[in-house]
Design a protein around this motif. Structure first.
Motif, PDB file in Angstrom:
ATOM      1  N   LYS A 583       0.855  -1.186   0.000  1.00 22.09           N
ATOM      2  CA  LYS A 583       0.000   0.000   0.000  1.00 22.09           C
ATOM      3  C   LYS A 583       0.889   1.233   0.000  1.00 22.09           C
ATOM      4  N   SER A 584       0.640   2.150  -0.943  1.00 22.26           N
ATOM      5  CA  SER A 584       1.413   3.384  -1.043  1.00 22.26           C
ATOM      6  C   SER A 584       0.561   4.559  -0.568  1.00 22.26           C
ATOM      7  N   VAL A 585       1.163   5.410   0.278  1.00 25.48           N
ATOM      8  CA  VAL A 585       0.481   6.605   0.787  1.00 25.48           C
ATOM      9  C   VAL A 585       1.398   7.802   0.554  1.00 25.48           C
ATOM     10  N   ALA A 586       0.905   8.826  -0.130  1.00 23.86           N
ATOM     11  CA  ALA A 586       1.717  10.014  -0.407  1.00 23.86           C
ATOM     12  C   ALA A 586       2.025  10.741   0.896  1.00 23.86           C
ATOM     13  N   HIS A 587       3.317  11.073   1.099  1.00 26.76           N
ATOM     14  CA  HIS A 587       3.682  11.760   2.339  1.00 26.76           C
ATOM     15  C   HIS A 587       3.584  13.277   2.216  1.00 26.76           C
ATOM     16  N   GLY A 588       3.483  13.810   1.005  1.00 28.19           N
ATOM     17  CA  GLY A 588       3.263  15.236   0.815  1.00 28.19           C
ATOM     18  C   GLY A 588       4.452  16.110   1.143  1.00 28.19           C
ATOM     19  N   ILE A 589       5.665  15.562   1.094  1.00 35.23           N
ATOM     20  CA  ILE A 589       6.867  16.333   1.426  1.00 35.23           C
ATOM     21  C   ILE A 589       7.589  16.690   0.129  1.00 35.23           C
ATOM     22  N   SER A 590       7.854  17.959  -0.061  1.00 32.01           N
ATOM     23  CA  SER A 590       8.578  18.402  -1.256  1.00 32.01           C
ATOM     24  C   SER A 590      10.065  18.501  -0.950  1.00 32.01           C
ATOM     25  N   ASN A 591      10.862  18.269  -1.969  1.00 36.68           N
ATOM     26  CA  ASN A 591      12.305  18.506  -1.893  1.00 36.68           C
ATOM     27  C   ASN A 591      13.002  17.643  -0.844  1.00 36.68           C
ATOM     28  N   ILE A 592      12.594  16.375  -0.692  1.00 42.14           N
ATOM     29  CA  ILE A 592      13.299  15.498   0.237  1.00 42.14           C
ATOM     30  C   ILE A 592      14.721  15.272  -0.262  1.00 42.14           C
ATOM     31  N   SER A 593      15.669  15.420   0.660  1.00 39.21           N
ATOM     32  CA  SER A 593      17.066  15.145   0.328  1.00 39.21           C
ATOM     33  C   SER A 593      17.458  13.765   0.844  1.00 39.21           C
ATOM     34  N   THR A 594      17.303  13.548   2.165  1.00 37.95           N
ATOM     35  CA  THR A 594      17.676  12.275   2.774  1.00 37.95           C
ATOM     36  C   THR A 594      16.648  11.904   3.838  1.00 37.95           C
ATOM     37  N   VAL A 595      16.190  10.650   3.841  1.00 34.84           N
ATOM     38  CA  VAL A 595      15.339  10.146   4.922  1.00 34.84           C
ATOM     39  C   VAL A 595      16.272   9.628   6.011  1.00 34.84           C
ATOM     40  N   THR A 596      16.277  10.307   7.166  1.00 39.10           N
ATOM     41  CA  THR A 596      17.198   9.944   8.251  1.00 39.10           C
ATOM     42  C   THR A 596      16.566   8.998   9.266  1.00 39.10           C
ATOM     43  N   GLY A 597      15.250   8.837   9.197  1.00 37.03           N
ATOM     44  CA  GLY A 597      14.587   7.928  10.117  1.00 37.03           C
ATOM     45  C   GLY A 597      13.243   7.517   9.573  1.00 37.03           C
ATOM     46  N   LEU A 598      12.894   6.218   9.715  1.00 39.34           N
ATOM     47  CA  LEU A 598      11.621   5.716   9.203  1.00 39.34           C
ATOM     48  C   LEU A 598      11.144   4.619  10.140  1.00 39.34           C
ATOM     49  N   THR A 599      10.180   4.944  10.990  1.00 35.78           N
ATOM     50  CA  THR A 599       9.614   3.974  11.929  1.00 35.78           C
ATOM     51  C   THR A 599       8.112   4.170  11.973  1.00 35.78           C
ATOM     52  N   GLY A 600       7.431   3.224  12.619  1.00 33.83           N
ATOM     53  CA  GLY A 600       5.993   3.388  12.735  1.00 33.83           C
ATOM     54  C   GLY A 600       5.375   2.344  13.628  1.00 33.83           C
ATOM     55  N   ILE A 601       4.047   2.403  13.738  1.00 38.65           N
ATOM     56  CA  ILE A 601       3.294   1.416  14.508  1.00 38.65           C
ATOM     57  C   ILE A 601       2.046   1.048  13.731  1.00 38.65           C
ATOM     58  N   ALA A 602       1.529  -0.150  14.029  1.00 38.03           N
ATOM     59  CA  ALA A 602       0.237  -0.587  13.507  1.00 38.03           C
ATOM     60  C   ALA A 602      -0.523  -1.207  14.668  1.00 38.03           C
ATOM     61  N   THR A 603      -1.810  -0.893  14.785  1.00 36.59           N
ATOM     62  CA  THR A 603      -2.579  -1.392  15.929  1.00 36.59           C
ATOM     63  C   THR A 603      -4.004  -1.717  15.518  1.00 36.59           C
ATOM     64  N   ASN A 604      -4.539  -2.748  16.181  1.00 33.24           N
ATOM     65  CA  ASN A 604      -5.961  -3.060  16.031  1.00 33.24           C
ATOM     66  C   ASN A 604      -6.730  -2.698  17.296  1.00 33.24           C
TER      67      ASN A 604
END
Length: 655
Positions: A583-604
């Protein structure tokens, strides 16, 4: 005699084994009192507590401890004092208007039932209190409203020469309020009979009155009056009793009786006071509680003073100390105390104020409006005060074209509603120079232009010369032709400012200075500007945001990546995850140079899974996660449609 202490649940707590002295004062028509002084032993201190009950084994009544005092001189002592249990009545007021008609005992029972024993509001009930009284043959016709219950009851008892006491039953803890008529005793007290050791005789007619005009409801000629008369000539002493609070609709045909009772009560209070204070010889021929007791009628004789009176014992004070027991007796009614006089006078004031027809008495205190000057007199007091305000002197000042001052120029440039203060005013100019006629405070009128080429301001002016206060209106010419010389002098001219930073106004020039490079030569991207410093400065707010703020809008963390770029943070809502498909979700960030961190959670709602999710023994249940310059992509290995996901992106930007 034993002194027993009961707690507030009326359970026996203990016995006071020793004490220095006890003063036990019994009163016939009033509430009695006591004072006990003892060594402050741990036992006595534990027993003598506020609210506990002190009962003397040879007495019917008990005292409620209301006041405690600990003191230390040669030894530590504790003093407990209070009133007899009749004081429970003082904890209640007559909550509403009570119309009383019938025998005194029935009227007192009505007051106690409605306000203490079984009131309509259960919170007002004091449990364990009852009332018992024979028919006393004393008719009452009265109305009582909002008074202290104890005062209302004891006043009726005192007027009717009836006693009141509250009998304590230790076995049950029940208090019984009782009314009684004192008996007639054959005892004769006299120093000549050696049954008195000390005596003081008092006769006072200072407050005496024997005739009363009682005023009931109504006004002027329509008011109802009852006269109670006694004596004539010099011996006649008159008072007026205001009884407007008594209304005929509450008494019907007994209204006259109600007014008469009110007048008689007041006259009884103001009767001539004869009293005999004496100390009874404990070794004389009369034995306390056998030959005489509280409330009994006895004879007192002093052949030396030529006094012989048959009177009632109104008070007996028992004192117990190291010398044994002594008994002091008050025969007859003593003089009114200051507190009693004040309470009596205030009851008349309350009657006038509470009566529905008592407005005229209040108006007398305000005064007659016809006495006010016709120039400001209104229909009411409020109108008169407003008229007085309207008579304050006022000025209207016209400031025309060409009469320019610093104040005028400032006022012209103010926004409606702004205010300004000038230290002086002269003629039609306003100045900041303290040399002219007075002080002025103005607020620019929200209407601004009058339509006639003028603007308006209103305010106050105080003349320094005459000390006169004015309400002032200022009409200011709408297009002043210039500005005061002093206004331009300290600023200089715009042409004096270096061309590199000169703006169209002084404010624009100042902003140019703020944003200019450190040197006169611009150093491309390396220039240290205020904006760049602000962007790179790690402030308290940025530190707090870096550790606490998570938002679906972009946040500056205040931290720097290894390439010197600022790190930003944003939370992306993935919505519901899918069933084993990416599943792809647009993050809406312009001019990204480097992604320095990518974490998340999922819950029911029950389980919370980290993103990405790795499993060492169940690869099918893993969840992949990555981002590109446009989207965040989540890859469930199995059905995760019951889960909602959020991703935290930290990144730098190319610009």
């Amino acid at each position: 005699m034993e002194l027993y202490i009961f707690n507030q649940d009326r359970e026996l707590a203990g016995i006071v084994e020793s004490f220095e002295y006890l003063r036990w004062t019994r009163r016939y028509s009033q509430c009695g009192s006591f004072e006990l002084k003892a060594t402050a032993t741990p036992e006595n201190t534990a027993l003598l507590k506020e609210g506990n009950i002190l009962w003397k084994s040879d007495d019917e009544e008990a005292g409620i401890i209301e006041h405690l005092e600990l003191s230390q001189t040669d030894s530590e002592t504790i003093t407990a004092s209070g009133r007899f249990a009749t004081s429970f009545l003082a904890r209640r007021i007559v909550w509403q208007t009570e119309t009383l008609s019938g025998d005194l005992s029935a009227c007192v029972e009505q007051l106690l039932n409605n306000n203490l024993i079984s009131p309509s509001d259960p919170a007002r009930q004091i449990p364990g209190i009852s009332f018992s009284s024979p028919n006393l043959g004393i008719p009452i016709s009265a109305q009582v409203s909002y008074r202290n219950l104890l005062d209302a009851v004891t006043e009726m008892c005192d007027t009717s020469s009836i006693g009141i006491k509250t009998v304590f039953a230790p076995a049950t803890g029940i208090f019984t309020v009782t009314l009684y008529a004192g008996a007639v005793s054959q005892a004769v007290f006299s120093k000549e009979y050696e049954n008195l050791t000390e005596q003081t005789y008092t006769e006072s007619a200072a407050d005496y009155a024997n005739s009363a005009l009682v005023g009931g409801e109504g006004e002027g000629a329509g008011r109802t009056f009852v006269a109670i008369t006694g004596g004539s000539g010099e011996s006649r002493r008159e008072i007026f009793v205001d009884a407007k609070d008594l209304r005929s609709e509450d008494f019907g045909g007994d209204y006259t009786d109600a007014l008469t009772f009110r007048g008689q009560s007041k006259l009884s209070e103001l009767a001539i006071r004869y009293s005999f204070d004496a100390s009874v010889n404990p070794h004389g021929n009369l034995i306390y509680k056998t030959d005489f007791d509280i409330g009994q009628t006895v004879k007192v004789v002093s052949k030396t003073w030529g006094v012989s009176m048959t009177t009632r014992i109104m008070e007996i004070e028992e004192t117990y100390d190291a010398d044994g027991q002594s008994v002091g007796v008050t025969f007859g009614k003593s003089e009114l105390t200051i507190a009693q006089k004040i309470r009596s006078d205030m009851s008349q004031v309350k009657t006038a104020l509470s009566a529905s027809t008592g407005v005229s008495e209040v108006a007398e205190a305000i005064g007659d409006l016809t006495e006010v000057s016709p120039a400001i007199q209104g229909d009411t007091v409020a109108d008169t005060i407003n008229n007085l305000f309207g008579k304050l002197p006022a000025l209207e000042v016209i400031v025309g074209a060409g009469t320019i001052s610093a104040g005028q120029y400032a006022l012209h440039n103010m926004a409606p509603g702004d205010s300004i203060y000038f230290t002086s005013w002269s003629g039609n100019k306003f100045s900041d120079q303290p040399s002219d006629d007075g002080h002025i405070f103005l607020v620019k009128h929200s209407g601004a232009s009058t339509g006639n080429g003028y603007q308006r301001a209103m305010g106050f002016f105080i003349s320094r010369n005459t000390m006169t206060f004015y309400v002032i209106s200022v009409f200011l010419y709408n297009n002043p032709s210039g500005q005061a010389n002093w206004l331009s002098f300290p600023l200089g001219a715009l042409t004096d400012i270096a061309a590199a930073i000169r703006g169209s106004t002084f404010a624009a020039s100042i902003n140019n200075v703020y944003n200019a490079p450190v040197s006169g030569v611009r150093i491309a991207d390396g220039a240290v500007t205020g904006a760049k410093i602000a962007d790179r400065t790690i402030t308290t707010a940025k530190i707090a945001a870096a550790f606490t703020d998570y938002s679906t809008t972009e946040q500056n963390t205040g931290r720097i990546w290894i390439d010197g770029r600022t790190i930003y943070r944003k939370v992306v809502n993935l919505g519901s995850l899918t069933n084993a498909t990416p599943k792809s979700v647009a993050h809406g960030i312009s001019n990204i140079s480097t992604v320095t961190g990518l974490t998340g959670i999922a819950t029911n709602g029950t389980f919370f899974l980290p993103l990405p999710l790795a499993r060492y023994n169940n690869f099918a249940s893993q969840i992949g996660l990555y981002a590109d310059t446009t989207n965040v992509v989540v890859e469930p290995g199995n059905d995760r449609t019951a889960f909602t996901g959020f991703v935290i992106l930290e990144y730098t930007k190319t610009i």
